[in-house]
Design an enzyme around this catalytic site. Structure first.
Site, PDB file in Angstrom:
ATOM      1  NE  ARG A   1      50.960  88.319  43.965  1.00 21.82           N
ATOM      2  CZ  ARG A   1      51.322  87.489  43.006  1.00 21.82           C
ATOM      3  NH1 ARG A   1      52.041  86.410  43.300  1.00 21.82           N
ATOM      4  NH2 ARG A   1      50.997  87.701  41.752  1.00 21.82           N
TER       5      ARG A   1
ATOM      6  CG  HIS B   1      42.731  87.904  45.334  1.00 21.68           C
ATOM      7  ND1 HIS B   1      43.551  88.993  45.478  1.00 21.68           N
ATOM      8  CD2 HIS B   1      43.480  86.828  45.681  1.00 21.68           C
ATOM      9  CE1 HIS B   1      44.740  88.608  45.901  1.00 21.68           C
ATOM     10  NE2 HIS B   1      44.728  87.289  46.028  1.00 21.68           N
TER      11      HIS B   1
ATOM     12  CE1 TYR C   1      33.080  68.610  55.610  1.00 22.39           C
ATOM     13  CE2 TYR C   1      35.463  68.902  55.357  1.00 22.39           C
ATOM     14  CZ  TYR C   1      34.307  68.160  55.138  1.00 22.39           C
ATOM     15  OH  TYR C   1      34.375  66.977  54.448  1.00 22.39           O
TER      16      TYR C   1
END
Length: 849
Positions: A32, A78, A122
């Site tokens: 990670r 993931h 967006y």
């Protein structure tokens, strides 16, 4: 009461906590928080880029919604929160976070004021061109290993086949369990120069690499104060690098009010929040912690950053600016902590180790790619060999197939009768009738021949490490050409910081370059002055087939410009050249400069200061001459700079420093010399990448042997003449004028003389010149022609590396037509190679020998 299926296992709580915590810690460290030293990516970034590659979101395709990419990453690779994935995606698209963004974002991706990006529904994204070329190319060519994803339904790469050191390019930061990493971003061009230097010289040190990679290059620009912290980070893995924004003091005009001084901030340190900075300054002004500030406003727009801090009339701008540096984030520290995963383990890595790990990975990647290409070529060629057998035995094979009961029977008969493999037999059975035409048959033969050549080439690559390194270098240079941008962050010496030159005495030095490319530096006082006509001392221990090529005297703080035959100039500080004893061979130049082994250094010039009043005059083997401002060479890249444009077959041979008022004297092997002015009418200044004009006309079989510069004080007394005239009686006698400056003429046979400058009248460029010496022996040739003073000392070196140091006035003054006196006694088969002047010591008394 427990059932028979249930079992209670007694466990020590301490052992269980220890084991579980270690497993968790290693999971965070490896899976990670820390980047891999090979491709510079953490798993989340790697998964985002690979998912986008799988979706076909290349730089030449339309943008897609970020929500689509995030969904793909979550569903396949993931299994964590969508916010974590989107935040990682956003950062890879921010040009103020990444030195070379890996994702091309469309929409609101946040700002340097720490404004949040728009929601993922967006914004849109696609891979940047650099990512496609430098990180994901060849991923289908079995270059990297794949592993199962979280539910074993998909395969994902454990590393990407990076072509550039991405970890250093864009940096990385992360907090794991018990450790953290913070790697600054760097300049792509500099990283590739450093990688190439490591390829050429595997023994290079971290400090030597800093010639190519001087320090971090932050995307927001700014300045770095001092180099000591950079050295600490590059050698030891940790260092606190001081960053400072760029600020100027300007006068602002107000309508109807007196002008005021203002501090204008145009660049901020990396990761500094502009809005928070302005707020902090305003608070400190209100709290009376900062004085002298009248107003502060943000005038930043799409053209760039501009924060205006208007000052009170009685304020001292420099004092206010220094207080801003001291008390606000306009000056901040970057705590470099070069921690990365090497072979799956966290390690603190130096600059050279970073590049070495990447280079080893790149060698492995190119090897795997070549093996894959070889296997594919061999498989294809195997099919073609079967088809060629079919074309040779066409009628029999058609008959065999027509009479076969079914396909398996036909296949088996083909294999038995013609020794074909199952794959070849299948290819023949699937062959279309149109492939039987003469044209198609010829195409098959041509493809077979091409594949044979390709297979041989691929096998040669796998057999030779140097070819793999050559491929790595070529591919890296191509990426540099396409994607490298100029450095944004300026590195300054901090106040009071000791520079390298402060620790090194500015002694007079002698620099020697041999024909086979060895270079060394020796103190001039290694050679005491000797009498004329003595033998001299050995200056270098050379191989049988080597000889001294260039010879220069300078001071240790000087910059040495090395010009190659290809017209490229390289740069070294004199004190960086390793000191060698009189009997040492020296250091190969290829270990100090990224110069190709087949390229030779043909001229070296020492420069103490780069000014626009001085020029470099360059002369080529074929007699083309040009002058270029010395200041054009003040910033030479580590991998060199083009100094002159050359015709096919021509070479750059001589380079000298000159002023526009000076004049130039050029000598030829057969003893001729031409003298003309360096003024713009005779020799106009040209840029670096130009060819020049004709310098001298030569007789058949003659060649140029050197060039020197005459200072303007002597030139003023000479009258230009354009016509060649007979040598007058006056010229055969020594001139009565001041002979402190004269032309030293030395032959390869060891004879020499000084000739008054006045005997070499000024001519026009491109003439035949005048006779400079009469040779005693028929086979003697001119070795050197130098302008000297009476009080000069010179050093003469022979082909075998014998050096003699002597005073100039020990060589007698003679006319142009004289034969000279013996200046050095030579061994049999030895000859004079070069002559150099010992530089005067600035401000010191003349040294006594």
């Amino acid at each position: 009461m427990t059932t028979s299926q249930e079992r209670i296992i007694p466990t020590d709580l301490g052992n269980e906590m220890s084991r579980s915590y270690l497993e968790y810690a290693m999971s965070v460290i490896v899976g990670r928080a820390l980047p891999d030293a090979r491709d510079g990516l953490k798993p989340v970034h790697r998964r985002i880029l690979y998912a986008m590659h799988e979706l076909g979101l290349t730089s030449d395709r339309p943008y897609r919604k970020c929500a689509r990419v995030v969904g793909e990453v979550l569903g396949k690779y993931h299994p964590h929160g969508d916010t974590a994935v989107y935040d990682a995606l956003v950062r890879m698209a921010q040009d103020f976070s990444m030195r070379s963004p890996l994702i091309d974002g469309h929409g609101n991706f946040g700002s340097v004021d720490n404004d949040p990006p728009a929601a993922m529904r967006y914004t849109e994204c696609r891979l940047s061109a650099l990512t496609g070329e430098a990180l994901l190319r060849d991923i289908e060519s079995e270059t990297v290993d794949f592993a199962d994803n979280f539910d074993a339904s998909q395969q994902e790469p454990i590393v990407l086949p990076a072509r550039v050191p991405q970890l250093l390019l864009n940096g990385s930061s992360g907090i794991a369990v018990g450790m953290a990493t913070n790697i600054p971003p760097h300049n792509l061009g500099e990283l590739i120069d450093g990688l190439v230097a490591l390829i050429h010289n595997p023994e290079i040190t971290d400090i030597q690499l800093m010639r190519y990679i001087p320090g971090p290059d932050f995307p927001t620009g700014g300045k770095i104060l001092g180099t000591s912290a950079i050295k600490e980070a590059y050698t030891g893995g940790r260092g606190s690098i001081t960053m400072r924004g760029v600020a100027q003091i300007e006068t602002i005009e107000h309508r109807g009010r007196p002008d005021r001084e203002a501090i204008i901030i145009t660049e901020l340190p990396y990761q500094t929040n502009k809005a928070a900075l302005i707020e902090r300054i305003a608070e400190m002004v209100n709290d009376k912690k900062l004085e002298g500030i009248a107003d502060i406003r943000d005038e930043s727009d799409r053209d760039g950053m501009r924060v205006v801090i208007e000052l009170k009339r009685d304020a001292y701008p420099k004092v206010v600016l220094n207080n801003l540096y001291k008390q606000t984030p306009i000056q901040a520290n970057f705590g470099a902590n070069m921690l990365a995963l090497v072979n799956g383990e966290p390690q603190l890595v130096s600059l050279k180790q970073f590049l070495s790990v990447f280079l080893d990975f790149r060698i492995e990647t190119v090897t795997k790619r070549t093996q894959y290409e070889l296997r594919k070529a061999e498989e294809r060629d195997h099919l073609l060999q079967g088809l060629l057998i079919a074309l040779v035995n066409l009628d029999e094979i058609v008959h065999l197939i027509r009479n076969a009961a079914d396909t398996p029977t036909a296949r088996q008969e083909l294999m038995d009768r013609y020794g074909l493999s199952e794959v070849q037999a299948d290819a023949i059975l699937q062959m279309q009738l149109r492939r039987l035409t003469a044209l198609e048959a010829e195409k098959i033969r041509q493809e077979h021949e091409q594949l044979q050549a390709q297979i041989a080439d691929l096998q040669d690559i796998l057999a030779r490490r140097d070819r793999i390194l050559e491929i790595i270098e070529t591919e890296a240079q191509e990426l540099k050409t396409r994607f490298a941008t100029p450095r944004r962050t300026e590195i300054e010496h901090a106040e009071g910081e000791i520079d390298d030159t402060d620790l090194i005495a500015n002694e007079k030095a002698l620099i020697l370059v041999t024909e086979q490319g060895y270079i060394k530096r020796m103190p001039v006082n290694t050679f005491e002055a000797q009498s004329r006509a003595t033998r001299g001392k050995a200056a270098t221990k050379m191989k049988e087939d080597d000889g001294v090529e260039h010879f220069l005297t300078c001071c240790d703080h000087d910059t040495v410009l090395l010009f190659s035959e290809k017209g490229v100039v390289y740069c070294l500080r004199a004190y960086h050249i390793p000191v060698g004893s009189r009997v040492s061979r020296g250091t190969p130049i290829v270990q100090m400069l990224p110069i190709p082994r087949e390229e030779k250094i043909t001229s070296i010039v020492a420069v103490s200061e780069f000014t626009s009043e001085e020029y470099l005059v360059m002369l080529t083997k074929r007699g083309y001459i040009k002058k270029t401002e010395l200041s054009a060479f003040s910033n030479i890249r580590a991998n060199g700079l083009i100094a002159i444009s050359l015709e096919e077959g021509d070479q750059l041979r001589w380079v000298r420093r000159a002023r526009v008022e000076d004049s130039i004297i050029i000598g030829s092997r057969q003893g001729m010399a031409i003298h003309f002015k360096a003024e713009h009418e005779q020799l106009r200044p040209l840029g670096r990448a130009t060819r020049g004009v004709k310098a001298m006309s030569l007789r058949e079989g003659d060649e140029l042997i050197g060039m020197d510069i005459l200072p303007s004080s002597i030139v003023a007394n000479l009258t230009p003449e354009t016509e060649e005239t007979e040598i007058s009686e006056e010229e055969t006698e020594l001139s009565n004028t001041d002979n402190s400056l004269c032309v030293l003429v030395i032959t390869m046979g060891g004879f020499g003389k000084r000739v008054p400058v006045t005997q070499f009248r000024l001519q026009n460029r491109a003439g035949m010149g005048l006779v400079a010496i009469k040779f005693r022996k028929q086979n003697d040739k001119l070795a050197a022609l130098r302008v000297v003073n009476d009080d000069d000392e010179l050093m003469i070196v022979t082909n075998r590396g014998i050096i003699i140091r002597q005073v100039v006035n020990a060589i007698s003054m003679q006319s142009r037509m004289a034969t000279g006196v013996r200046v050095q006694r030579l061994d049999e088969d030895d000859a004079i190679a070069a002559v150099a002047l010992v530089p005067p010591t600035n401000g010191d008394e003349e040294e006594s020998e």
